[in-house]
Structures are given as structure tokens and as C-alpha cells.
Design an enzyme around this catalytic site. Structure first.
Site, PDB file in Angstrom:
ATOM      1  N   ASP A  49       5.007   7.043  -2.663  1.00  0.00           N
ATOM      2  CA  ASP A  49       5.523   7.003  -1.286  1.00  0.00           C
ATOM      3  C   ASP A  49       6.219   5.679  -1.023  1.00  0.00           C
ATOM      4  OD1 ASP A  49       5.216   8.218   1.647  1.00  0.00           O
ATOM      5  OD2 ASP A  49       4.876   6.053   1.767  1.00  0.00           O
ATOM      6  N   TYR A  54      11.287  -0.568   2.891  1.00  0.00           N
ATOM      7  CA  TYR A  54      10.398  -1.341   2.015  1.00  0.00           C
ATOM      8  C   TYR A  54      11.196  -2.184   1.008  1.00  0.00           C
ATOM      9  CZ  TYR A  54       6.811   2.048   3.625  1.00  0.00           C
ATOM     10  OH  TYR A  54       5.982   2.856   4.365  1.00  0.00           O
ATOM     11  N   LYS A  79      11.899   7.366   3.057  1.00  0.00           N
ATOM     12  CA  LYS A  79      12.000   7.557   4.502  1.00  0.00           C
ATOM     13  C   LYS A  79      13.278   6.921   5.041  1.00  0.00           C
ATOM     14  CE  LYS A  79       6.989   6.791   4.537  1.00  0.00           C
ATOM     15  NZ  LYS A  79       6.767   5.719   3.566  1.00  0.00           N
ATOM     16  N   HIS A 112      11.231   8.010   9.611  1.00  0.00           N
ATOM     17  CA  HIS A 112      10.144   7.034   9.560  1.00  0.00           C
ATOM     18  C   HIS A 112       9.382   6.922  10.885  1.00  0.00           C
ATOM     19  CE1 HIS A 112       9.007   3.338   6.942  1.00  0.00           C
ATOM     20  NE2 HIS A 112       7.982   3.706   7.663  1.00  0.00           N
ATOM     21  N   LEU A 194      -6.873   3.109   3.944  1.00  0.00           N
ATOM     22  CA  LEU A 194      -8.035   2.216   3.790  1.00  0.00           C
ATOM     23  C   LEU A 194      -8.132   1.264   4.983  1.00  0.00           C
ATOM     24  CD1 LEU A 194      -7.430   1.243   0.026  1.00  0.00           C
ATOM     25  CD2 LEU A 194      -8.883   3.086   0.909  1.00  0.00           C
ATOM     26  N   ILE A 232      -2.319   8.115   0.580  1.00  0.00           N
ATOM     27  CA  ILE A 232      -1.420   7.265  -0.218  1.00  0.00           C
ATOM     28  C   ILE A 232      -1.865   5.798  -0.187  1.00  0.00           C
ATOM     29  CG2 ILE A 232       0.642   8.724  -0.197  1.00  0.00           C
ATOM     30  CD1 ILE A 232       1.545   7.234   2.374  1.00  0.00           C
ATOM     31  N   LYS A 234      -2.435   1.959  -1.081  1.00  0.00           N
ATOM     32  CA  LYS A 234      -1.525   0.996  -1.711  1.00  0.00           C
ATOM     33  C   LYS A 234      -2.299  -0.069  -2.473  1.00  0.00           C
ATOM     34  CE  LYS A 234       0.777  -3.193  -1.301  1.00  0.00           C
ATOM     35  NZ  LYS A 234       0.330  -4.542  -0.952  1.00  0.00           N
ATOM     36  N   SER A 235      -1.834  -0.395  -3.668  1.00  0.00           N
ATOM     37  CA  SER A 235      -2.271  -1.599  -4.373  1.00  0.00           C
ATOM     38  C   SER A 235      -1.185  -1.952  -5.381  1.00  0.00           C
ATOM     39  CB  SER A 235      -3.607  -1.365  -5.094  1.00  0.00           C
ATOM     40  OG  SER A 235      -3.952  -2.524  -5.806  1.00  0.00           O
ATOM     41  N   VAL A 236      -1.120  -3.216  -5.752  1.00  0.00           N
ATOM     42  CA  VAL A 236      -0.206  -3.615  -6.832  1.00  0.00           C
ATOM     43  C   VAL A 236      -1.000  -3.910  -8.106  1.00  0.00           C
ATOM     44  CG1 VAL A 236       1.608  -4.566  -5.376  1.00  0.00           C
ATOM     45  CG2 VAL A 236      -0.277  -6.039  -6.084  1.00  0.00           C
ATOM     46  N   ARG A 240      -7.115  -1.626  -9.567  1.00  0.00           N
ATOM     47  CA  ARG A 240      -7.408  -0.974  -8.283  1.00  0.00           C
ATOM     48  C   ARG A 240      -6.657   0.338  -8.133  1.00  0.00           C
ATOM     49  NH1 ARG A 240      -7.136  -5.984  -3.983  1.00  0.00           N
ATOM     50  NH2 ARG A 240      -9.262  -6.753  -4.323  1.00  0.00           N
ATOM     51  N   ASN A 244      -8.651   3.709  -7.345  1.00  0.00           N
ATOM     52  CA  ASN A 244      -8.411   4.532  -6.152  1.00  0.00           C
ATOM     53  C   ASN A 244      -8.167   6.001  -6.495  1.00  0.00           C
ATOM     54  OD1 ASN A 244      -8.691   2.196  -4.713  1.00  0.00           O
ATOM     55  ND2 ASN A 244      -6.507   1.931  -4.280  1.00  0.00           N
TER      56      ASN A 244
HETATM   57  P1  NAD Z   1      -3.950   0.725   2.767  1.00  0.00           P
HETATM   58  O1  NAD Z   1      -4.854   1.274   3.802  1.00  0.00           O
HETATM   59  O2  NAD Z   1      -3.557   1.583   1.624  1.00  0.00           O
HETATM   60  O3  NAD Z   1      -4.610  -0.624   2.256  1.00  0.00           O
HETATM   61  C1  NAD Z   1      -3.957  -1.404   1.305  1.00  0.00           C
HETATM   62  C2  NAD Z   1      -4.683  -2.721   1.124  1.00  0.00           C
HETATM   63  O4  NAD Z   1      -6.002  -2.467   0.640  1.00  0.00           O
HETATM   64  C3  NAD Z   1      -3.960  -3.544   0.090  1.00  0.00           C
HETATM   65  O5  NAD Z   1      -3.569  -4.737   0.682  1.00  0.00           O
HETATM   66  C4  NAD Z   1      -4.954  -3.810  -1.013  1.00  0.00           C
HETATM   67  O6  NAD Z   1      -5.106  -5.189  -1.200  1.00  0.00           O
HETATM   68  C5  NAD Z   1      -6.257  -3.254  -0.509  1.00  0.00           C
HETATM   69  N1  NAD Z   1      -6.835  -2.377  -1.560  1.00  0.00           N
HETATM   70  C6  NAD Z   1      -6.299  -1.224  -2.058  1.00  0.00           C
HETATM   71  N2  NAD Z   1      -7.115  -0.684  -2.975  1.00  0.00           N
HETATM   72  C7  NAD Z   1      -8.190  -1.500  -3.060  1.00  0.00           C
HETATM   73  C8  NAD Z   1      -9.366  -1.477  -3.844  1.00  0.00           C
HETATM   74  N3  NAD Z   1      -9.613  -0.479  -4.690  1.00  0.00           N
HETATM   75  N4  NAD Z   1     -10.263  -2.493  -3.682  1.00  0.00           N
HETATM   76  C9  NAD Z   1     -10.047  -3.496  -2.811  1.00  0.00           C
HETATM   77  N5  NAD Z   1      -8.936  -3.573  -2.045  1.00  0.00           N
HETATM   78  C10 NAD Z   1      -8.022  -2.582  -2.164  1.00  0.00           C
HETATM   79  O7  NAD Z   1      -2.655   0.147   3.526  1.00  0.00           O
HETATM   80  P2  NAD Z   1      -1.096   0.382   3.640  1.00  0.00           P
HETATM   81  O8  NAD Z   1      -0.378  -0.175   2.492  1.00  0.00           O
HETATM   82  O9  NAD Z   1      -0.740  -0.096   4.993  1.00  0.00           O
HETATM   83  O10 NAD Z   1      -0.912   1.980   3.633  1.00  0.00           O
HETATM   84  C11 NAD Z   1      -0.707   2.722   2.454  1.00  0.00           C
HETATM   85  C12 NAD Z   1       0.697   3.263   2.394  1.00  0.00           C
HETATM   86  O11 NAD Z   1       0.997   4.052   3.546  1.00  0.00           O
HETATM   87  C13 NAD Z   1       1.787   2.191   2.425  1.00  0.00           C
HETATM   88  O12 NAD Z   1       1.882   1.491   1.221  1.00  0.00           O
HETATM   89  C14 NAD Z   1       2.981   3.035   2.759  1.00  0.00           C
HETATM   90  O13 NAD Z   1       3.433   3.749   1.625  1.00  0.00           O
HETATM   91  C15 NAD Z   1       2.403   3.971   3.801  1.00  0.00           C
HETATM   92  N6  NAD Z   1       2.608   3.484   5.194  1.00  0.00           N
HETATM   93  C16 NAD Z   1       3.459   4.177   5.981  1.00  0.00           C
HETATM   94  C17 NAD Z   1       3.687   3.800   7.290  1.00  0.00           C
HETATM   95  C18 NAD Z   1       4.597   4.614   8.144  1.00  0.00           C
HETATM   96  O14 NAD Z   1       4.964   4.170   9.237  1.00  0.00           O
HETATM   97  N7  NAD Z   1       4.984   5.787   7.722  1.00  0.00           N
HETATM   98  C19 NAD Z   1       3.050   2.656   7.822  1.00  0.00           C
HETATM   99  C20 NAD Z   1       2.165   1.951   6.998  1.00  0.00           C
HETATM  100  C21 NAD Z   1       1.950   2.389   5.697  1.00  0.00           C
END
Ligand code: NAD
Length: 279
Positions: A49, A54, A79, A112, A194, A232, A234-236, A240, A244
Site C-alpha cells: 500500500d 508518500y 492513491k 486519498h 497498530l 496494512i 508499516k515497518s522498514v 518486524r 507482523n
Molecule cells: P502503523 O499502525 O502500521 O504503525 C507503524 C509503526 O509501528 C511504525 O513506526 C513501526 O515502528 C511500528 N511497528 C510496526 N511493526 C512493529 C513491530 N512488529 N514491533 C514494534 N513496532 C512495530 O502505522 P501507519 O504507518 O500510520 O499505518 C500503516 C499504513 O497505513 C501506512 O504505512 C499507510 O500505507 C497507510 N496509511 C494510510 C492513511 C490514509 O490516509 N489512507 C493514513 C495513514 C496510514
């Protein structure tokens, strides 16, 4: 080594389907995106996603190609950003996104945010319908739409989005919007699933994780899976990212689900309200 389970898919209202788990790449730096996407595909993800805003669509395409996973096996979403809403601009920026992604056909294109004060989301949706008719995109949907915006799209065009990607996590459970989606055959996709990591230290989540020998992140991802959301996280970090997705070998029981239900908080929204967000 962790056994890779094929990820479940959910049926969409246009006859297609979507892998229920995907990798989110918001705030993933452009130069780290390809490796994160490749790590996800190596770990069994088949869904990514991204979004034009982004700034990492090129990295998504690069990671996909580096993975060696066939294009047809991976579901890619991007998006359309708010500033580009409108019939002609949408058609133009869609081409720009596809060029960056390096794809011929997109799996899912989302508006979006509705940005209702601009009054352009219906025209934007007409462009999406055209892109789908032309075969450039398989499925079309929206993000951050409230029921009034969804009603308006259907009244004006007769075409229902396949899904609505909304803020949704244990602290903000979106009962009314999920009920609306269920009644209208629209899939629910959870962003910030998360709670942007803030929920990982919650004592109830930690207790459930201990009970199952899992991590807090796995408990929350599993909760979304059992609720029927597309999720969906997110992590880099490759570890992790794999963690997930390692959520298909256990399940939450009724007590666990009840404990997560109790975390809901009407004030738990992290992002802006979609009816007033204008950016
Ligand atoms: P998320 O809830 O997925 O949390 C991500 C954070 O949690 C990261 O900073 C990471 O450090 C931490 N994390 C992830 N896996 C972990 C693990 N196993 N252990 C410990 N920490 C962990 O937050 P997000 O990135 O805001 O949301 C996920 C995705 O949703 C985004 O990347 C994006 O693709 C989408 N998104 C869309 C919108 C929209 O307006 N449509 C808005 C926000 C996010």
C-alpha cells in the site's frame, strides 16, 4: 525457520479479491522502500500500500522487480493526492504514478481523502471509473470517506467503491462506519492498524501476547484479520515485517476479543476528521 502461510484474500464487490494483509509504506524513506518491499515479498506478503504523496512509488516498483515474485501475484495500491482531484488532473497524475511504479496496470486506485470543501471528489471518481473501463486499473476505491461521501458517489455515478481505507485500530474501532460498509458490500481497510505503534505497550495487548507466546504487534494484526479487515501494518525493519505477517498459526479466543473490544475509545482518533481535513 518460520513457516510461510499463504495469506487469505477477501472478495471485493467487483468480483476481484485482495490479500487481507499488506505492507504499508507511509513515511518509509524513498531510499529504503525497495528493500522494505522486497523483505515483505520474501516474507510472504502479496500486497503493498503506497500513495503518490508518500514519494516512494518508484521504490515500490523497484522492490517488486527485485523480489522476483511475478507481477500477477502481487496486489499494488496507490492513491491520488488531494491537490490533484478533478477529472483531467486525475487522468494525468495516474499516468505519473504508473510511470514511477513501472507498472502497466494497477490493482487498486484510491481517492486519498474526500476533501468535501473542494467539491471535486465526484469528478475524481468519474475519472476513476473511466480508468477502470480502460483497463488501466482493476479495482477502484476510496480512503477516509464518511457515509455521506460514499452515498454521494453512488447517487451521482452508480458505481460503488470496492473498499474504504480508514483509520482503524483497537483504540478507534469505527463501529458505525464498519456497519455501513457491511450493509453496502464495501470492504474495510485499516490504516494505522497498530495505532502507529502506540498500542504495542497497552497492558491488555501485552497480556494477550504473553498468553499466546506472540508479540503485541502480532496480536493486533491478528485482531484485524479476525475482524475481517484488510490490514496494512508499516515497518522498514525486515524482522518486524516478517513478525507482523506471522499471524496465521494462532487465533484469539472470545476473552481476548472482548478485552480488545474494551480498548475502544471515541476520542481515540489519531489523524484528522475526514469531513474537515483539507490539506
Ligand atoms: P502503523 O499502525 O502500521 O504503525 C507503524 C509503526 O509501528 C511504525 O513506526 C513501526 O515502528 C511500528 N511497528 C510496526 N511493526 C512493529 C513491530 N512488529 N514491533 C514494534 N513496532 C512495530 O502505522 P501507519 O504507518 O500510520 O499505518 C500503516 C499504513 O497505513 C501506512 O504505512 C499507510 O500505507 C497507510 N496509511 C494510510 C492513511 C490514509 O490516509 N489512507 C493514513 C495513514 C496510514
Amino acid at each position: 525457520m518460520t513457516q510461510l502461510h499463504p495469506h487469505p484474500t477477501l472478495a471485493l464487490n467487483d468480483g476481484r479479491s485482495i490479500p487481507q494483509l499488506g505492507l504499508g509504506v507511509w513515511r518509509t524513506p524513498a531510499d529504503e522502500t525497495a528493500q522494505a518491499v522486497k523483505a515483505a515479498l520474501d516474507a510472504g506478503y502479496r500486497h503493498i500500500d503506497t500513495a503518490a504523496i508518500y514519494g516512494n512509488e518508484a521504490g515500490v516498483g523497484e522492490g517488486l522487480r527485485a523480489s522476483g515474485v511475478p507481477r500477477g501475484d502481487v496486489f499494488i495500491t496507490t492513491k491520488l493526492w488531494n491537490a490533484e482531484q478533478g477529472l483531467d488532473t486525475t487522468l494525468r497524475v495516474f499516468d505519473a504514478s504508473m510511470k514511477l511504479l513501472g507498472l502497466e496496470q494497477l490493482d487498486l486506485y484510491l481517492i486519498h481523502w474526500p476533501c468535501p470543501a473542494r467539491g471535486l471528489y465526484v469528478d475524481t471518481w468519474r475519472a476513476f471509473v473511466r480508468l477502470q473501463a480502460e483497463g488501466r486499473v482493476r479495482s477502484i476505491g476510496v480512503s477516509n470517506f464518511e457515509p455521506e461521501h460514499l452515498d454521494c458517489l453512488v447517487q451521482e455515478t452508480g458505481v460503488k467503491p470496492v473498499l474504504n481505507q480508514i483509520e482503524l485500530h483497537p483504540r478507534f474501532q469505527q463501529h458505525a462506519l464498519r456497519d455501513y460498509h457491511a450493509a453496502h458490500g464495501i470492504a474495510t481497510q485499516a490504516w494505522s492498524p497498530l495505532g502507529q505503534g502506540k498500542l504495542l505497550a497497552d497492558p491488555s495487548i501485552v497480556a494477550i501476547a504473553k498468553k499466546h507466546g506472540k508479540t503485541p504487534a502480532q496480536v493486533i494484526v491478528r485482531w484485524h484479520i479476525e475482524m475481517g479487515h484488510v490490514v496494512i501494518p508499516k515497518s522498514v525493519n525486515a524482522g518486524r515485517i516478517a513478525e507482523n505477517a506471522d499471524v496465521f498459526g494462532f487465533s484469539l479466543d472470545a476473552d481476548d476479543m472482548a478485552a480488545v473490544a474494551r480498548l475502544d475509545d471515541s476520542e481515540g482518533r489519531i489523524g484528522p476528521h475526514p469531513s474537515t481535513a483539507e490539506f
